[in-house]
Design a protein around this motif. Structure first.
Motif, PDB file in Angstrom:
ATOM      1  N   LEU A 141     -12.004  -4.618  -1.786  1.00 21.03           N
ATOM      2  CA  LEU A 141     -12.303  -3.445  -0.978  1.00 21.03           C
ATOM      3  C   LEU A 141     -13.194  -2.469  -1.736  1.00 21.03           C
ATOM      4  O   LEU A 141     -14.169  -1.951  -1.196  1.00 21.03           O
ATOM      5  CB  LEU A 141     -11.011  -2.753  -0.540  1.00 21.03           C
ATOM      6  N   VAL A 142     -12.874  -2.239  -2.994  1.00 23.18           N
ATOM      7  CA  VAL A 142     -13.680  -1.317  -3.812  1.00 23.18           C
ATOM      8  C   VAL A 142     -15.098  -1.847  -3.954  1.00 23.18           C
ATOM      9  O   VAL A 142     -16.080  -1.099  -3.805  1.00 23.18           O
ATOM     10  CB  VAL A 142     -13.015  -1.097  -5.188  1.00 23.18           C
ATOM     11  N   ARG A 200      -6.730  -8.006  -2.847  1.00 24.84           N
ATOM     12  CA  ARG A 200      -7.588  -7.397  -1.832  1.00 24.84           C
ATOM     13  C   ARG A 200      -8.169  -6.050  -2.263  1.00 24.84           C
ATOM     14  O   ARG A 200      -9.292  -5.713  -1.898  1.00 24.84           O
ATOM     15  CB  ARG A 200      -6.796  -7.216  -0.541  1.00 24.84           C
ATOM     16  N   LEU A 201      -7.454  -5.267  -3.029  1.00 25.36           N
ATOM     17  CA  LEU A 201      -7.932  -3.931  -3.398  1.00 25.36           C
ATOM     18  C   LEU A 201      -9.239  -3.963  -4.189  1.00 25.36           C
ATOM     19  O   LEU A 201     -10.163  -3.203  -3.864  1.00 25.36           O
ATOM     20  CB  LEU A 201      -6.845  -3.158  -4.138  1.00 25.36           C
ATOM     21  N   TYR A 250      -1.119   1.025  -8.963  1.00 23.59           N
ATOM     22  CA  TYR A 250      -1.710  -0.306  -8.773  1.00 23.59           C
ATOM     23  C   TYR A 250      -1.351  -1.221  -9.938  1.00 23.59           C
ATOM     24  O   TYR A 250      -1.005  -2.390  -9.742  1.00 23.59           O
ATOM     25  CB  TYR A 250      -3.224  -0.173  -8.617  1.00 23.59           C
ATOM     26  N   TYR A 266      -2.094  -7.978  -1.834  1.00 18.55           N
ATOM     27  CA  TYR A 266      -2.585  -6.604  -1.990  1.00 18.55           C
ATOM     28  C   TYR A 266      -3.351  -6.449  -3.292  1.00 18.55           C
ATOM     29  O   TYR A 266      -4.417  -5.823  -3.327  1.00 18.55           O
ATOM     30  CB  TYR A 266      -1.410  -5.625  -1.943  1.00 18.55           C
ATOM     31  N   TYR A 313       0.828  -1.204   0.000  1.00 16.26           N
ATOM     32  CA  TYR A 313       0.000   0.000   0.000  1.00 16.26           C
ATOM     33  C   TYR A 313       0.867   1.261   0.000  1.00 16.26           C
ATOM     34  O   TYR A 313       0.596   2.224  -0.717  1.00 16.26           O
ATOM     35  CB  TYR A 313      -0.946  -0.011   1.200  1.00 16.26           C
ATOM     36  N   ASN A 359       2.243   1.747  -3.363  1.00 13.75           N
ATOM     37  CA  ASN A 359       1.230   2.306  -4.250  1.00 13.75           C
ATOM     38  C   ASN A 359       1.081   3.807  -4.029  1.00 13.75           C
ATOM     39  O   ASN A 359       1.006   4.586  -4.987  1.00 13.75           O
ATOM     40  CB  ASN A 359      -0.095   1.590  -4.030  1.00 13.75           C
TER      41      ASN A 359
END
Length: 157
Positions: free
Chosen positions: A57-58, A53-54, A34, A50, A4, A7
């Motif tokens: 999350l969105v 997971r992103l 990303y 990561y 993160y 990023n």
């Protein structure tokens, strides 16, 4: 550094290169960073978690936003119409969440949605008591709340 932070660093590099600090430019920089991490995941296994997971999350945030808007509209409609459609009740929701952090986040997200309010956690920590303004079908309401909890736990674990 965590993926993160990488990023965010890549986002700031993009902003420095373009010379424009705006929300749209920050978003473009974040997305480009990303994409760089997507290609970097083949060399460093820390990035693969990561990268997976992103998007979750969105999607979780978009689903929560949709639920919040629909709940707001339902409560607003009930406020402006002369007849009240409320069927308030307190329900007991069994929890799959184990840690205090998971339970706290779930309870707070439930309370943020209009029409629901987390009241208490059982002494054993295995159930959450929730006040619901519109209880049409208890099984359906519990199923919706459990699906929300499952998406949250998938994101956190």
């Amino acid at each position: 550094m965590t993926p993160y932070v990488y990023n965010l660093s890549l986002m700031l590099v993009w902003v420095a290169i373009t010379g424009e600090v705006s929300l749209s430019n920050l978003s473009i920089g974040f997305l480009l960073g990303y994409l760089v991490l997507v290609f970097a995941q083949t060399t460093d296994p820390r990035f693969s978690a990561y990268v997976r997971r992103l998007p979750k999350l969105v999607m979780f945030l978009l689903g929560f936003l949709k639920a919040m808007v629909l709940s707001n509209l339902r409560v607003a409609y009930d406020v402006v119409t002369p007849t009240h459609l409320m069927r308030p009740a307190i329900i007991r929701m069994p929890l799959d969440a184990c840690t205090p952090g998971e339970i706290t986040l779930l309870a707070n997200l439930i309370s943020l949605t209009p029409g629901t309010l987390s009241l208490d956690v059982s002494d054993q920590g295995d159930a959450l008591f929730i006040h619901v303004m519109y209880l049409d079908d208890e099984a359906e309401t519990l199923a919706e709340l459990k699906a929300f909890e499952a998406r949250l736990l998938e994101l956190m674990r």
